[in-house]
Write a protein that holds these residues in place. Structure first.
Motif, PDB file in Angstrom:
ATOM      1  N   UNK A  32     -60.301  56.315  42.573  1.00 37.03           N
ATOM      2  CA  UNK A  32     -60.550  57.042  41.325  1.00 37.03           C
ATOM      3  C   UNK A  32     -59.701  58.295  41.168  1.00 37.03           C
ATOM      4  N   UNK A  33     -58.662  58.429  41.973  1.00 39.89           N
ATOM      5  CA  UNK A  33     -57.813  59.625  41.880  1.00 39.89           C
ATOM      6  C   UNK A  33     -57.077  59.631  40.535  1.00 39.89           C
ATOM      7  N   UNK A  34     -56.660  60.836  40.114  1.00 38.37           N
ATOM      8  CA  UNK A  34     -56.007  60.934  38.816  1.00 38.37           C
ATOM      9  C   UNK A  34     -54.614  60.312  38.832  1.00 38.37           C
ATOM     10  N   UNK A  35     -54.012  60.204  40.022  1.00 39.15           N
ATOM     11  CA  UNK A  35     -52.771  59.432  40.084  1.00 39.15           C
ATOM     12  C   UNK A  35     -53.073  58.097  40.748  1.00 39.15           C
ATOM     13  N   UNK A  36     -52.365  57.057  40.337  1.00 36.43           N
ATOM     14  CA  UNK A  36     -52.691  55.703  40.795  1.00 36.43           C
ATOM     15  C   UNK A  36     -52.228  55.504  42.235  1.00 36.43           C
ATOM     16  N   UNK A  37     -53.074  55.921  43.163  1.00 35.09           N
ATOM     17  CA  UNK A  37     -52.712  55.888  44.577  1.00 35.09           C
ATOM     18  C   UNK A  37     -52.429  54.467  45.066  1.00 35.09           C
ATOM     19  N   UNK A  38     -53.105  53.470  44.490  1.00 38.49           N
ATOM     20  CA  UNK A  38     -52.895  52.100  44.965  1.00 38.49           C
ATOM     21  C   UNK A  38     -51.491  51.619  44.608  1.00 38.49           C
ATOM     22  N   UNK A  39     -50.968  52.033  43.458  1.00 39.44           N
ATOM     23  CA  UNK A  39     -49.613  51.612  43.082  1.00 39.44           C
ATOM     24  C   UNK A  39     -48.578  52.329  43.929  1.00 39.44           C
ATOM     25  N   UNK A  40     -48.800  53.626  44.181  1.00 38.80           N
ATOM     26  CA  UNK A  40     -47.842  54.397  44.975  1.00 38.80           C
ATOM     27  C   UNK A  40     -47.779  53.863  46.396  1.00 38.80           C
ATOM     28  N   UNK A  41     -48.941  53.577  46.953  1.00 36.46           N
ATOM     29  CA  UNK A  41     -49.033  53.269  48.380  1.00 36.46           C
ATOM     30  C   UNK A  41     -49.167  51.785  48.691  1.00 36.46           C
ATOM     31  N   UNK A  42     -49.061  50.945  47.677  1.00 32.75           N
ATOM     32  CA  UNK A  42     -49.356  49.537  47.910  1.00 32.75           C
ATOM     33  C   UNK A  42     -48.199  48.575  47.815  1.00 32.75           C
ATOM     34  N   UNK A  43     -47.079  48.816  48.512  1.00 37.76           N
ATOM     35  CA  UNK A  43     -46.041  47.786  48.520  1.00 37.76           C
ATOM     36  C   UNK A  43     -46.478  46.580  49.347  1.00 37.76           C
ATOM     37  N   UNK A  44     -45.615  45.606  49.493  1.00 35.30           N
ATOM     38  CA  UNK A  44     -45.952  44.373  50.220  1.00 35.30           C
ATOM     39  C   UNK A  44     -46.329  44.677  51.674  1.00 35.30           C
ATOM     40  N   UNK A  45     -47.012  43.732  52.301  1.00 39.58           N
ATOM     41  CA  UNK A  45     -47.463  43.924  53.691  1.00 39.58           C
ATOM     42  C   UNK A  45     -46.283  44.167  54.644  1.00 39.58           C
ATOM     43  N   UNK A  46     -45.201  43.372  54.572  1.00 40.39           N
ATOM     44  CA  UNK A  46     -44.069  43.643  55.479  1.00 40.39           C
ATOM     45  C   UNK A  46     -43.452  45.022  55.244  1.00 40.39           C
ATOM     46  N   UNK A  47     -43.421  45.462  54.011  1.00 41.77           N
ATOM     47  CA  UNK A  47     -42.884  46.801  53.715  1.00 41.77           C
ATOM     48  C   UNK A  47     -43.811  47.872  54.283  1.00 41.77           C
TER      49      UNK A  47
END
Ligand code: HEC
Ligand code: HEC
Length: 226
Positions: free
Chosen positions: A96-111
């Motif tokens: 629920x953070x004001x910045x989309x933490x999942x998009x910033x921190x969610x690249x592919x598993x190997x990455x």
């Protein structure tokens, strides 16, 4: 509470980026850099992603204490880094953070694995930003806990030098305002998907048992520890 502002010419893009990310209700493509396939990314692609992480977390992952604390990730254990990136990606942390933490921190598993490996090998100097007067009290709580209020010794899990091990994070050299913020809001920020329980549960009783003063003291101690 004192949150010292650290202004460093080595972070020319951080404030701008944070402002950009915070101000856009629709998440801007500048903040998203997600590869979602499972193929191993090329060295060039990994390198570009590292630079993206370093824009916020600092060139050697030492963290950044601007108007929102960005944690130190340099020298953190590989397993903890990978676990947290997965937790962000699966919206179990900071959903629920004001910045989309999942998009910033969610690249592919190997990455995510490559980034965890890279940042775990860095060894930045601590920013050392906690109030000095609290260090002695913090050191005692870290090593012994506080029996009267059911606060366990942190060293029992995080290690005598707060270096962590595997899924238990390193705490030494972490930014003061970040440690305070995490411990004061543990249950609202971590392990927030009841259907997908994770390691965050281990810290719930610890964080809840601590008073504001105890948290500030331990956070100050850790901010100086190499
Ligand atoms: C726009 C700025 C920004 C960018 C870009 C960014 N981060 Fe973060 N990161 C943050 C903030 C802010 C937090 C703290 C979240 C919180 O409050 O819990 C964080 C938290 C983390 C954590 C959890 C640290 C801990 O001690 O629990 C890890 C790991 C992490 N980031 C790794 C990365 C990696 C790897 C990248 C590159 C893919 C990256 N970050 C890109 C801002 C950023
Ligand atoms: C029973 C073992 C245990 C004890 C005791 C313990 N911790 Fe933890 N701690 C953990 C684990 C496991 C995690 C990682 C949780 C996760 O992956 O979500 C953690 C995470 C943390 C984090 C988050 C680190 C980051 O980079 O975001 C902080 C801060 C922390 N602990 C502080 C403390 C303090 C301060 C104490 C002592 C008062 C303490 N812990 C005692 C197991 C423990």
């Amino acid at each position: 509470m004192r949150h010292r502002k650290i202004q460093s010419p080595r972070y020319p893009r951080v404030q701008l980026m944070m402002r950009l990310c915070l101000s856009s209700m629709i998440f801007s493509t500048a903040c998203v850099a997600a590869e979602r396939d499972m193929t191993t990314p090329s060295a060039g692609v990994i390198h570009a992603k590292m630079a993206y992480c370093q824009d916020c977390h600092g060139p050697s992952g030492q963290g950044y204490a601007g108007f929102a604390p960005i944690p130190r990730i340099g020298g953190q254990t590989t397993r903890y880094l990978a676990n947290q990136l997965k937790a962000f990606a699966e919206s179990r942390r900071d959903a629920n953070a004001s910045i989309a933490m999942s998009s910033i921190h969610g690249p592919s598993e190997p990455m995510r694995a490559a980034l965890a490996e890279h940042f775990s090998k860095l060894e930045p100097e601590p920013i050392a930003d906690g109030p000095k007067g609290l260090v002695a009290a913090g050191k005692r709580i870290y090593a012994e806990g506080v029996l009267a209020s059911n606060v366990p010794a942190c060293s029992a899990c995080h290690g005598p030098e707060a270096r962590g091990k595997a899924e238990i994070p390193r705490l030494s050299g972490q930014l003061y305002p970040y440690t305070v913020q995490e411990l004061e809001s543990w249950s609202t920020k971590r392990g927030t998907d009841p259907a997908n329980a994770d390691m965050a549960a281990v810290m719930i009783p610890v964080a809840h048992a601590m008073s504001h003063d105890q948290i500030a003291a331990v956070a100050a101690y850790l901010s100086y520890l190499k």
